[in-house]
Design a protein around this motif. Structure first.
Motif, PDB file in Angstrom:
ATOM      1  N   LYS A  50       0.839  -1.189   0.000  1.00 35.54           N
ATOM      2  CA  LYS A  50       0.000   0.000   0.000  1.00 35.54           C
ATOM      3  C   LYS A  50       0.879   1.246   0.000  1.00 35.54           C
ATOM      4  CE  LYS A  50      -4.005  -1.809   2.541  1.00 35.54           C
ATOM      5  NZ  LYS A  50      -4.880  -1.586   3.739  1.00 35.54           N
ATOM      6  N   THR A  51       0.465   2.230  -0.777  1.00 33.67           N
ATOM      7  CA  THR A  51       1.144   3.532  -0.776  1.00 33.67           C
ATOM      8  C   THR A  51       0.093   4.631  -0.709  1.00 33.67           C
ATOM      9  OG1 THR A  51       1.219   3.482  -3.207  1.00 33.67           O
ATOM     10  CG2 THR A  51       3.195   2.770  -2.040  1.00 33.67           C
ATOM     11  N   ARG A  52       0.462   5.704  -0.042  1.00 31.96           N
ATOM     12  CA  ARG A  52      -0.442   6.858   0.098  1.00 31.96           C
ATOM     13  C   ARG A  52       0.407   8.124   0.071  1.00 31.96           C
ATOM     14  NH1 ARG A  52      -2.055  10.338   4.173  1.00 31.96           N
ATOM     15  NH2 ARG A  52      -4.214  11.071   4.086  1.00 31.96           N
ATOM     16  N   LEU A  53       0.173   8.954  -0.936  1.00 26.62           N
ATOM     17  CA  LEU A  53       0.907  10.201  -1.103  1.00 26.62           C
ATOM     18  C   LEU A  53      -0.082  11.329  -1.355  1.00 26.62           C
ATOM     19  CD1 LEU A  53       3.856   9.027  -3.402  1.00 26.62           C
ATOM     20  CD2 LEU A  53       3.972   9.502  -0.955  1.00 26.62           C
ATOM     21  N   LEU A  54       0.343  12.539  -1.032  1.00 30.31           N
ATOM     22  CA  LEU A  54      -0.478  13.714  -1.287  1.00 30.31           C
ATOM     23  C   LEU A  54      -0.207  14.225  -2.690  1.00 30.31           C
ATOM     24  CD1 LEU A  54      -0.211  15.641   2.109  1.00 30.31           C
ATOM     25  CD2 LEU A  54      -2.099  14.228   1.281  1.00 30.31           C
ATOM     26  N   GLU A  80      -2.754   3.767  -3.595  1.00 31.32           N
ATOM     27  CA  GLU A  80      -2.586   2.669  -4.549  1.00 31.32           C
ATOM     28  C   GLU A  80      -2.359   1.387  -3.760  1.00 31.32           C
ATOM     29  OE1 GLU A  80       0.066   1.335  -8.447  1.00 31.32           O
ATOM     30  OE2 GLU A  80       0.075   3.409  -7.741  1.00 31.32           O
ATOM     31  N   VAL A  81      -3.140   0.367  -4.058  1.00 34.31           N
ATOM     32  CA  VAL A  81      -3.096  -0.907  -3.336  1.00 34.31           C
ATOM     33  C   VAL A  81      -2.883  -2.028  -4.345  1.00 34.31           C
ATOM     34  CG1 VAL A  81      -4.330  -2.484  -1.806  1.00 34.31           C
ATOM     35  CG2 VAL A  81      -4.640  -0.008  -1.551  1.00 34.31           C
ATOM     36  N   HIS A  82      -1.905  -2.879  -4.041  1.00 28.99           N
ATOM     37  CA  HIS A  82      -1.643  -4.056  -4.873  1.00 28.99           C
ATOM     38  C   HIS A  82      -1.694  -5.292  -3.990  1.00 28.99           C
ATOM     39  CE1 HIS A  82      -0.257  -2.209  -8.717  1.00 28.99           C
ATOM     40  NE2 HIS A  82      -0.005  -1.193  -7.918  1.00 28.99           N
ATOM     41  N   LYS A  83      -2.538  -6.231  -4.359  1.00 27.58           N
ATOM     42  CA  LYS A  83      -2.630  -7.518  -3.673  1.00 27.58           C
ATOM     43  C   LYS A  83      -1.922  -8.539  -4.544  1.00 27.58           C
ATOM     44  CE  LYS A  83      -6.290  -7.988  -1.340  1.00 27.58           C
ATOM     45  NZ  LYS A  83      -5.668  -7.806  -0.003  1.00 27.58           N
ATOM     46  N   ASN A 118       6.809 -15.962  -6.913  1.00 24.07           N
ATOM     47  CA  ASN A 118       6.631 -14.686  -7.594  1.00 24.07           C
ATOM     48  C   ASN A 118       5.310 -14.029  -7.217  1.00 24.07           C
ATOM     49  OD1 ASN A 118       9.056 -15.022  -9.061  1.00 24.07           O
ATOM     50  ND2 ASN A 118       7.990 -16.281 -10.572  1.00 24.07           N
ATOM     51  N   THR A 119       5.252 -12.733  -7.487  1.00 26.83           N
ATOM     52  CA  THR A 119       4.026 -11.984  -7.271  1.00 26.83           C
ATOM     53  C   THR A 119       3.031 -12.287  -8.388  1.00 26.83           C
ATOM     54  OG1 THR A 119       4.880 -10.087  -8.514  1.00 26.83           O
ATOM     55  CG2 THR A 119       5.284 -10.108  -6.145  1.00 26.83           C
ATOM     56  N   GLN A 120       1.780 -12.145  -8.070  1.00 24.27           N
ATOM     57  CA  GLN A 120       0.711 -12.277  -9.052  1.00 24.27           C
ATOM     58  C   GLN A 120      -0.414 -11.364  -8.610  1.00 24.27           C
ATOM     59  OE1 GLN A 120       0.804 -14.295 -11.975  1.00 24.27           O
ATOM     60  NE2 GLN A 120      -0.894 -12.936 -12.424  1.00 24.27           N
ATOM     61  N   CYS A 121      -0.420 -10.129  -9.129  1.00 21.16           N
ATOM     62  CA  CYS A 121      -1.387  -9.129  -8.681  1.00 21.16           C
ATOM     63  C   CYS A 121      -2.799  -9.588  -8.993  1.00 21.16           C
ATOM     64  CB  CYS A 121      -1.116  -7.776  -9.332  1.00 21.16           C
ATOM     65  SG  CYS A 121       0.204  -6.862  -8.514  1.00 21.16           S
ATOM     66  N   GLN A 122      -3.685  -9.357  -8.036  1.00 13.48           N
ATOM     67  CA  GLN A 122      -5.088  -9.726  -8.174  1.00 13.48           C
ATOM     68  C   GLN A 122      -5.936  -8.466  -8.103  1.00 13.48           C
ATOM     69  OE1 GLN A 122      -6.358 -12.831  -8.522  1.00 13.48           O
ATOM     70  NE2 GLN A 122      -4.428 -13.952  -8.333  1.00 13.48           N
ATOM     71  N   GLN A 123      -6.939  -8.410  -8.970  1.00 14.40           N
ATOM     72  CA  GLN A 123      -7.912  -7.328  -8.891  1.00 14.40           C
ATOM     73  C   GLN A 123      -8.870  -7.638  -7.750  1.00 14.40           C
ATOM     74  OE1 GLN A 123      -7.916  -4.582 -10.829  1.00 14.40           O
ATOM     75  NE2 GLN A 123      -9.553  -3.708  -9.612  1.00 14.40           N
ATOM     76  N   SER A 124      -8.958  -6.730  -6.774  1.00 14.09           N
ATOM     77  CA  SER A 124      -9.794  -6.975  -5.611  1.00 14.09           C
ATOM     78  C   SER A 124     -11.250  -7.111  -6.021  1.00 14.09           C
ATOM     79  CB  SER A 124      -9.637  -5.841  -4.592  1.00 14.09           C
ATOM     80  OG  SER A 124     -10.491  -6.042  -3.492  1.00 14.09           O
ATOM     81  N   ALA A 125     -11.874  -8.172  -5.533  1.00 14.46           N
ATOM     82  CA  ALA A 125     -13.282  -8.388  -5.864  1.00 14.46           C
ATOM     83  C   ALA A 125     -14.194  -7.438  -5.101  1.00 14.46           C
ATOM     84  CB  ALA A 125     -13.671  -9.833  -5.546  1.00 14.46           C
TER      85      ALA A 125
END
Length: 509
Positions: free
Chosen positions: A46-50, A66-69, A113-120
């Motif tokens: 998770k990232t959060r910027l102004l 921005e959130v990546h699962k 490895n990573t495998q990004c998932q679109q949050s349901a």
């Protein structure tokens, strides 16, 4: 109704190919109905910027999330005699359970490895700051790479965490679904180390001293009544009175090539002083400081910034240690005693170099070497501090299994087919055949066009879904390999300070 998770912790931290096991404990005080008990293994960044200040509304700064699962695995623990397809077809089904305590064992194997998932569920992309909901837009930039390490120390701005979460789904709409979460630390295995090449990676600085310089030239400024040309003024000529070349030396900081540091291990550093010209006096090592600097690139959609951290590995001052002799010939390299930094290992709070979708970390090693000439007394030593910087990579020190290295080096199509069949991997449903590498992969375990160290993957389809890519040969073989049985080191990411802003709690989901 109360639910909790009891993890088995055979190691201080987990790594790739480990099997994370535990039990879900469900305490039911009264007979009730539940739909299912689902446990999930998740990893997210998770990232959060102004965002930049808008000229028309300078008092309003909009936060960007921005959130990546990148890790998402599920298991249905209850009911056990119902197929998952039936639960999906009939989500309102309920099952009566009596009061008592129930335990459900579970186990997950951590992939490579990573495998990004679109949050349901869009609720999972909501964060709360001062009780104000903030929504994260769907991410469009994805990278397939080795799983990143757990990362903390940037409260409310960036984090990478891994956890096991259990949800007890209840059929009643007005009743809350009990949840529990267990966070664990992950330190990934290191990529295959490249073969050592000839030569060394180095940083070099030169400095020219002044022969027979008066103490006032370096110790204090000229007074008001000091006449020009008097014996207390600074010489204007860079050469000695005899016309010879002034004494010049160079300092080298050298590391093996490629420059790789390993967590919890000593620095493979060499410091050398070389006489570039003749000298008649001693050169003294007056101070030495070695610092590891980490740069974290944080990105939240269109907003990005770089944060820096540093770790002092060693620091000495007022040393007055002579280096070499004035009679040493030109181009003589004199090594500085390595005992000053031996035993000063890379701290266990340093995460290894990594790249993921919205976060990345790289390092530099800075060596500040203070040398003096002619005297070790303060004000007469012509002290100069020469900074030397080397870009380095930090590895975790957890070596990959030999079988995995061989798989990464020999992943051809003839070997890919039988392994995919043996592991019952579902066939690829894309429009073209899967890419099979024909050359060895030295930079990571992912193969194909989206491999480590962080090449951007293709953007998701317009409908927001993701097509599952075929498993690489390394992934297919990795799922059949046993957990790491060897050196694991130590890793303890620094906790967030008390009272610092944090992302939303998982129990809100």
């Amino acid at each position: 109704m109360n639910v909790s998770i009891a993890l088995q912790h055979p190691h201080e931290h987990y790594t790739n190919l480990d099997v994370i096991q535990g039990r879900v404990i469900l305490r039911v005080p009264n007979p009730t109905n539940i739909s299912s008990v689902v446990v999930k293994l998740e990893g997210e960044s998770k990232t959060r910027l102004l965002a930049p200040i808008h000229p028309n509304r300078p008092d309003k700064q909009r936060p960007v999330l921005e959130v990546h699962k990148f890790l998402y695995k599920t298991q249905t623990l209850f009911p056990t005699n119902v197929r998952p397809e039936d639960l999906i077809a009939n989500p309102k089904a309920s099952f009566a359970i009596n009061n008592g305590t129930y335990e459900y064992p579970f186990s997950f194997k951590i992939p490579l490895n990573t495998q990004c998932q679109q949050s349901a569920s869009p609720i999972s992309n909501v964060s709360f700051s001062n009780a104000v909901p903030e929504f994260a837009r769907p991410a469009t930039h994805h990278i397939k790479a080795t799983l990143p390490p757990s990362l903390a120390g940037f409260p409310g701005e960036a984090e990478i965490r891994y956890f096991v979460k259990v949800t007890v789904n209840r059929p009643q709409f007005f009743k809350e679904n009990p949840r529990a979460i267990a966070i664990f630390t992950l330190l990934p295995i290191e990529p295959p180390r490249p073969e050592k090449t000839d030569g060394e990676a180095y940083a070099r600085r030169q400095h020219q001293f002044i022969e027979n310089a008066p103490s006032l030239a370096v110790g204090k400024k000229p007074g008001l009544f000091d006449r020009k040309g008097s014996s207390t003024s600074i010489p204007s000529s860079p050469t000695t009175p005899s016309g010879s070349v002034p004494p010049r030396v160079s300092i080298d900081a050298r590391l093996p090539n490629p420059a790789i540091l390993t967590c919890n291990q000593d620095l493979p550093l060499r410091l050398l002083l070389k006489n570039v010209s003749e000298r008649t006096k001693n050169v003294y090592l007056q101070m030495l400081q070695i610092e590891l600097i980490g740069y974290t690139k944080v990105r939240a959609h269109e907003v990005a910034r770089t944060e820096s951290n540093s770790w002092i590995l060693c620091s000495f001052s007022n040393m007055a240690i002579p280096i070499g002799n004035p009679t040493d010939p030109i181009d003589t390299e004199i090594p500085i005693n390595a005992e000053y930094w031996q035993g000063k290992t890379i701290p266990n709070t340093v995460p290894p170099t990594f790249t993921t979708c919205n976060l990345s970390r790289h390092y530099e090693l800075e060596v500040r070497c203070g040398i003096g000439y002619g005297s070790y007394k303060h004000g007469e030593d012509q002290l100069v501090v020469l900074p030397l910087r080397l870009p380095v990579k930090v590895y975790s020190g957890i070596a990959p299994p030999r079988a995995l290295l061989e798989a990464a080096m020999t992943g051809d199509s003839e070997k890919l087919k039988p392994n995919v069949h043996m592991l019952n991997v579902p066939p690829y449903q894309g429009s073209s055949a899967p890419h099979t590498p024909t050359t060895p992969t030295h930079a990571g375990f992912a193969s194909g066009p989206n491999a480590f160290p962080g090449q951007p993957a293709q953007a998701p389809p317009p409908n927001g879904g993701f097509d599952d890519a075929p498993p690489s040969y390394e992934e297919a073989v990795g799922q059949d390999l046993p957990p790491i049985n060897g050196y694991r080191g130590s890793y303890q990411p620094p906790p967030a300070p008390e009272g610092a802003p944090r992302f939303s709690d998982e129990k809100r989901r």
